[in-house]
Design an enzyme around this catalytic site. Structure first.
Site, PDB file in Angstrom:
ATOM      1  N   ARG B  91       0.833  -1.214   0.000  1.00 50.48           N
ATOM      2  CA  ARG B  91       0.000   0.000   0.000  1.00 50.48           C
ATOM      3  C   ARG B  91       0.866   1.262   0.000  1.00 50.48           C
ATOM      4  O   ARG B  91       0.462   2.303  -0.523  1.00 50.48           O
ATOM      5  CB  ARG B  91      -0.941  -0.012   1.224  1.00 50.48           C
ATOM      6  CG  ARG B  91      -2.064   1.022   1.153  1.00 50.48           C
ATOM      7  CD  ARG B  91      -3.055   0.841   2.301  1.00 50.48           C
ATOM      8  NE  ARG B  91      -4.217   1.707   2.200  1.00 50.48           N
ATOM      9  CZ  ARG B  91      -4.507   2.679   3.059  1.00 50.48           C
ATOM     10  NH1 ARG B  91      -3.716   2.913   4.081  1.00 50.48           N
ATOM     11  NH2 ARG B  91      -5.596   3.417   2.905  1.00 50.48           N
ATOM     12  N   ILE B 117      -7.541   7.221  -1.125  1.00 51.00           N
ATOM     13  CA  ILE B 117      -7.345   5.774  -1.159  1.00 51.00           C
ATOM     14  C   ILE B 117      -8.140   5.263   0.037  1.00 51.00           C
ATOM     15  O   ILE B 117      -8.020   5.781   1.142  1.00 51.00           O
ATOM     16  CB  ILE B 117      -5.832   5.429  -1.106  1.00 51.00           C
ATOM     17  CG1 ILE B 117      -5.580   3.927  -1.039  1.00 51.00           C
ATOM     18  CG2 ILE B 117      -5.112   6.088   0.051  1.00 51.00           C
ATOM     19  CD1 ILE B 117      -4.096   3.569  -1.279  1.00 51.00           C
ATOM     20  N   SER B 118      -9.023   4.276  -0.189  1.00 47.80           N
ATOM     21  CA  SER B 118      -9.985   3.884   0.844  1.00 47.80           C
ATOM     22  C   SER B 118      -9.316   3.261   2.058  1.00 47.80           C
ATOM     23  O   SER B 118      -8.180   2.802   2.007  1.00 47.80           O
ATOM     24  CB  SER B 118     -10.977   2.871   0.289  1.00 47.80           C
ATOM     25  OG  SER B 118     -11.598   3.377  -0.841  1.00 47.80           O
ATOM     26  N   GLN B 119     -10.088   3.204   3.124  1.00 45.28           N
ATOM     27  CA  GLN B 119      -9.649   2.539   4.345  1.00 45.28           C
ATOM     28  C   GLN B 119      -9.473   1.044   4.035  1.00 45.28           C
ATOM     29  O   GLN B 119     -10.371   0.434   3.450  1.00 45.28           O
ATOM     30  CB  GLN B 119     -10.744   2.741   5.398  1.00 45.28           C
ATOM     31  CG  GLN B 119     -10.410   2.196   6.743  1.00 45.28           C
ATOM     32  CD  GLN B 119     -11.612   2.277   7.684  1.00 45.28           C
ATOM     33  OE1 GLN B 119     -12.690   2.727   7.302  1.00 45.28           O
ATOM     34  NE2 GLN B 119     -11.422   1.825   8.906  1.00 45.28           N
TER      35      GLN B 119
END
Lengths: 840, 268
Positions: B91, B117-119
């Protein structure tokens, strides 16, 4: 040394500071979000509290003897106000602040603190300048306070008018220049105060020259002034898409409207569309309000058939149950409800839109684009509030609309995160629904569409409001008069005065089946029919409807057990968007790692945190000067009040600060319902309160020649209490009697009603401040405590505004008035209390 | 003589202290404040080890959270393959330099252009709910940083991804190339019409904001396929919409709350 106080510059700075406050609220609503704007600006107003502390400190240290410095410090503070009014705003907006990240990113808290400190600076400076005038002319406090209030009153009107004609950023320039003008006037007014006249003349000239240069600097740099809108607002993200551009902007006190075109990637805005819809929405322009809340203006098609996608929305249901000939649209906006009606061949349309600028845009620049929908013969478009519009119509027993359509008016994200919790809305109250019912014909429908949220909130609250409205309207059982359907995005509620017929229910089922919409409630529904197409874990909607309609016990139990507050909103508690329950807060916080925080209604939390911060800061600000005075031996002679006297002083000025705004805010709500249009109502009432209170303050000087301060205060407070109680009981019926009068008559009546109350409310503050400056029998005056009292009053005003909203959410506005009156009585007791001698 | 020698000793001592103390501070600071810098200067593998360790922690955290939420997601635990994919995808290579140290916290992060950027927790749940298998082809609308596509690519045969914001699309393309994601094909276009050329898809992930579900996407979903649409703001996912197309082509949707929360307590 007795001279005329610098009243002109004082009035101008009061007006400018209040206008600046309203403008900052606007600016931050554009670059950030409304609720954070509310929090930041409210806290920045603590600047008034800080000013008391600052002046206290200055007068015990730097400015001794104070008379020698006034002609320098006063204009200097005004000048610094002007500089900071634009400088601090630009610095504050350059701090990257993302409210959503505050939960996990501690940096955001520092950013917020930085913004708050920057924005409070101009208020500290303006309020300090006013406070300096108070202590320099203690004999003329009534006059000064009167000028301060009247200035603020005119300032509030001026900024609202200004925002119709100029963009917020231009208004900022005007305010900064107005601050400079006040400085120039102040220089002239204070010139004669100097002891060494010749030196002062040169200094004044130099200072004036600097001021003019600063003004020129503002004007010449204006072209570079720009708003730094948060990158996460809808407008910002939209403008990142290739080919998009803003093609028109309109400013009004309601919001900044921006029209965006996106020729490469069409907008296709049509929330609530059935998954079975296969037609692409037509070409659109995006209409953004305050850089968010997008709605669309649709290009009028050559054939109405192309609008068929608008028949795939939950809001299209009423057109399938009966023929709609006379339609009333609430919140016409970009016109999609009108297009939907056109598609269904409805001929006679009344449309109401609050924002006159939207009407203007669709009637002028975008008239051709939108197919002149606002200009067609059989469409009557009205600018204003729906309830104001209906109050003017003849209200016979049965109205004549076949359908009153209230569609979505807020965006999903803002709504889902509970950002509107603080916004009063008179659109969805029990009384509002009854008004709508009154104007429907017996077989007509009231259709209200809301967002579907997980877990459900709005639709259930709306359902409960409709049940209550029907029951109070003596239409029973309510279950026979209600229909609720939902898609995955929107729910539509239908309310009817006659019971729903079998044929209507058949049509309803067909409509839903064809579009994969779920039925939540219709008379005779069975549990097995619900929660079919769009599954929730359980049939939450149906369970709620069933429980609310069953019997009183199950209703009460449901309202109590449901984790969101779905009690109906009323005119006294007009907070439809408030769902927060403290009992659930702990559970949600414990789920924060697993995404639980998205379910916390931010609006309420922001209000609560604002109150907490305001209280904590106030305690510090109020205690700080006390500590400093009483530890400085050389100041002791001037600060001679005993602890009990100081407590008395504190209670008096704190109560006045709270009470004034309690009454003002609660009365404002009542008059909004009378004048209906918030754009007229808020500035008119705000200004009326301040100007009449200013007159009351000025009047005390004459009255004191005939009465003692105690007598006068007794009279004023009894006046407030009497009028307050009288209004609480009789204002409602008076408003009902005169509801259909023309707006101008209503405004005049409002002013006449506010005048006696406000005049009385303007007296207690200058009376007590005046008492401080009068030499007591022991020969010492307590002038040194004036800044302290001013600071307490400033802090109390900030707390009051937030507390009033919080109290109104829980107990209603009527109770806020009662609290206010109680606080005034407390002042009376404090003032006339035997034994203490600070005020008597 | 003695005195000067003594002075000299003191001088050299002071010099040593003056040099050594700041140096120690610099090293300490480098080690504690900005962990990645030191390994980056020296060797590559400790960096990867370091990130791997953090990733492992994050995966464990997601596992725990999902377990607690399981009942509401109708499952006990996430598919181990999904967790493995999250464990594999770096990530930190998908975030902007400013947020590098935050890369393995279970929070959404900004990536510029107002996008995020999503959780990871939400990424895991969404990916899991798509019920993917190794032979699937998946369409993603809204490439963003490319992280979601990368996670998908670990689980399926081929990922097609569309981004509307030009710079984001270009960055993601470059990133896929550098990191060797050969089974991701991306383009910069309007996601509304899907990607007809490679349709139909076994699954579709729509991470772009849309006011409704485009018909083309439903059309391009294979019978038996699943489509996932997270609904909410840039940083907060309010709910997940799961669209299922059964073998007859009938559409059903599920509204999923990715949180362990029931709105009603008591007898109802």
């Amino acid at each position: 040394m007795l001279m005329k106080p610098p009243l002109l510059s004082l009035g101008l700075i009061s007006a400018t500071a209040l206008a600046y406050e309203i403008l900052l609220m606007r600016l931050f609503s554009i670059i950030q979000w409304h609720h954070f704007a509310y929090m930041i600006i409210t806290l920045a107003l603590l600047g008034y509290g800080i000013s008391g502390t600052l002046v206290s400190l200055l007068q015990t240290t730097l400015l001794k003897p104070k008379h020698r410095w006034f002609h320098i410090t006063y204009p200097l503070f005004l000048f610094l106000f002007s500089l900071s009014s634009f400088g601090c705003f630009f610095l504050a907006q350059s701090i990257p602040f993302n409210p959503e990240a505050i939960i996990w990113d501690t940096q955001q808290i520092w950013n917020l603190l930085g913004i708050f400190l920057l924005l409070s600076t101009p208020f500290v400076l303006a309020a300090s300048a006013i406070c300096l005038v108070f202590i320099h002319y203690p004999e003329q406090i009534a006059k000064i306070y009167s000028m301060d209030l009247m200035g603020a009153g005119f300032g509030s009107i001026a900024i609202i008018l200004m925002l119709f004609f100029v963009f917020p950023i231009t208004a900022l320039l005007i305010i900064s220049l107005s601050g400079l003008t006040a400085t120039l006037i102040a220089l002239q007014e204070t010139q004669q105060l100097s002891i060494k006249k010749t030196i002062n003349k040169n200094a004044t000239r130099t200072f004036s020259f600097i001021i003019v240069l600063t003004g020129l600097f503002y004007i010449s740099s204006f072209q570079y002034w720009q708003l730094n809108i948060s990158p996460y607002k809808d407008l910002s993200t939209t403008l990142n898409i290739g080919g998009t551009q803003i093609i028109e902007q309109k400013s009004s006190p309601l919001g900044l409207l921006e029209i965006v075109e996106s020729p490469k990637f069409p907008f296709r805005h049509a929330p609530g569309l059935s998954l079975h819809n296969s037609q692409e929405p037509l070409e659109q322009l995006g209409l953004f309000s305050d850089a968010a809340n997008m709605t669309a203006i649709t290009r009028y098609p050559d054939e109405l058939e192309k609008l068929s996608y608008l028949d795939q929305l939950t809001s299209a249901l009423p057109y399938h149950l009966n023929t709609i000939n006379r339609l009333l649209i609430v919140g016409a906006g970009g016109g999609s409800d009108i297009l939907q009606a056109r598609f269904h061949k409805t001929q006679n349309i009344d449309a109401v839109e609050l924002n006159s600028q939207i009407i203007e845009l669709l009637s002028n620049q975008f008239a051709a684009y939108s197919g002149h929908i606002y200009l067609q013969d059989n469409i009557n478009i009205h600018s204003g509030d729906i309830r104001g519009f209906l109050s003017k119509k003849e209200s016979s027993n049965d109205g004549n609309y076949d359908l009153i359509q209230i569609s979505l008016m807020d965006s999903f994200n803002a709504s889902a995160s509970g950002l509107y919790a603080l916004n009063e809305s008179y659109l969805y109250t029990i009384e509002a629904l009854q008004t709508y019912l009154q104007h429907l014909n017996p077989d007509g429908y009231l259709a209200i569409s809301r967002w579907v949220k997980t877990p459900p909130r709005d639709a259930i609250k709306m359902f409960m409001t409709a049940i209550t409205a029907l029951e109070q309207y003596q239409i029973q059982p309510a279950a026979h008069h209600l229909v609720l359907i939902r898609g995955w995005q929107t729910a539509t509620l239908l309310v009817k005065k006659n019971p729903f017929k079998v044929s209507e229910i058949e049509a309803l089922k067909q409509f839903c089946q064809a579009r994969a919409f779920d039925v939540v409630w219709y008379p005779g529904i069975k549990a097995g029919e619900t929660n079919q197409y769009n599954h929730f874990r359980e049939a939450y909607f149906y369970q709620a409807a069933r429980a609310l309609l069953n019997d009183m016990d199950s209703r009460q139990q449901f309202l109590q057990n449901y984790k969101y507050d779905v009690n109906p909103a009323s005119d006294d508690k007009p907070f439809f968007h408030h769902f927060f329950k403290w009992s659930v807060f702990k559970e949600l916080i414990s789920l924060r790692e697993q995404g639980g925080l998205v379910l916390v209604e931010m609006g309420y939390i922001v209000l609560f945190v604002t109150l907490l911060l305001a209280i904590v800061s106030s305690i510090i600000l109020i205690l700080l000067p006390l500590i400093v005075f009483h530890f400085r031996s050389r100041a002791k002679a001037e600060y001679s009040l005993s602890a009990l006297d100081r407590l008395q002083l504190f209670i008096y000025f704190f109560s006045i600060g709270l009470a004034f705004l309690f009454i003002e805010i609660a009365m404002m709500q009542k008059f909004i319902l009378y004048l209906y249009h918030p754009i007229y109502a808020i500035p008119v009432i705000l200004a009326a309160f301040m100007i009449f209170a200013g007159l009351g303050s000025a009047w005390t000087k004459q009255l004191l020649l005939r009465f003692s301060a105690q007598q006068l205060l007794l009279g004023a407070i009894m006046g407030i209490v009497f009028i307050g109680v009288f209004y609480s009981y009789f204002l409602g019926s008076f408003f009902a009697m005169t509801a259909s009068y023309p707006i101008i008559i209503k405004i005049i009546l409002s002013l006449l009603l506010i005048a006696p109350l406000a005049v009385c409310m303007g007296m207690p503050f200058p009376l007590a401040l005046g008492a401080l400056s009068v030499s007591s029998s022991s020969g010492s005056s307590n002038t040194a405590y004036i800044p302290w009292a001013w600071g307490i009053n400033g802090c109390a005003s900030v707390i009051s505004a937030v507390l009033a909203s919080l109290l109104a959410i829980h107990f209603g506005f009527n109770l806020v008035i009662i609290f206010g009156l109680g606080l005034y009585l407390l002042c009376l007791i404090t003032f006339t209390m035997p034994g203490a001698h600070a005020l008597s | 003589m003695k005195q000067t020698a003594h002075k000299k000793r003191i001088c050299s001592k002071r010099l040593c202290i003056l040099i050594l103390v700041p140096l120690t501070f610099v090293f300490l600071a480098l080690f504690t404040v900005n962990e990645p810098i030191i390994p980056a200067i020296q060797l590559a593998s400790p960096v990867e080890d370091h990130y791997m360790q953090k990733r492992q922690q994050m995966v464990r955290m997601i596992e725990r959270d999902v377990h607690e939420t399981s009942q509401y997601l109708d499952k006990e635990a996430l598919d181990p393959k999904v967790l493995q994919a999250i464990h594999t995808v770096p990530r930190h290579k998908f975030v902007i330099p400013e947020t590098l140290t935050e890369a393995y916290r279970n929070i959404p992060l900004p990536i510029g252009y107002g996008q995020t950027i999503s959780q990871p927790y939400i990424v895991a749940i969404m990916t899991d709910l798509l019920k993917l298998s190794a032979s699937d082809t998946v369409l993603e609308i809204g490439t963003g940083s490319g992280y979601q596509a990368a996670v998908l690519s670990e689980l399926v045969k081929q990922v097609y991804s569309i981004e509307i914001v030009v710079p984001l699309g270009e960055q993601a393309k470059q990133r896929f190339k550098e990191l060797g994601y050969t089974n991701i094909t991306s383009k910069i276009a309007d996601g509304y019409y899907g990607w007809e050329e490679y349709a139909p898809f076994d699954a579709i992930m729509v991470t772009a904001a849309a006011s409704h579900v485009p018909h083309a996407l439903i059309e391009q979903l294979k019978p038996g396929g699943r489509m996932m649409i997270p609904v909410g703001s840039h940083f907060m996912t309010q709910q997940l919409l799961l669209i299922q197309k059964d073998t007859d082509g009938q559409i059903q949707t599920r509204q999923i709350l990715p949180v362990r929360f029931v709105p009603l307590t008591g007898e109802h």
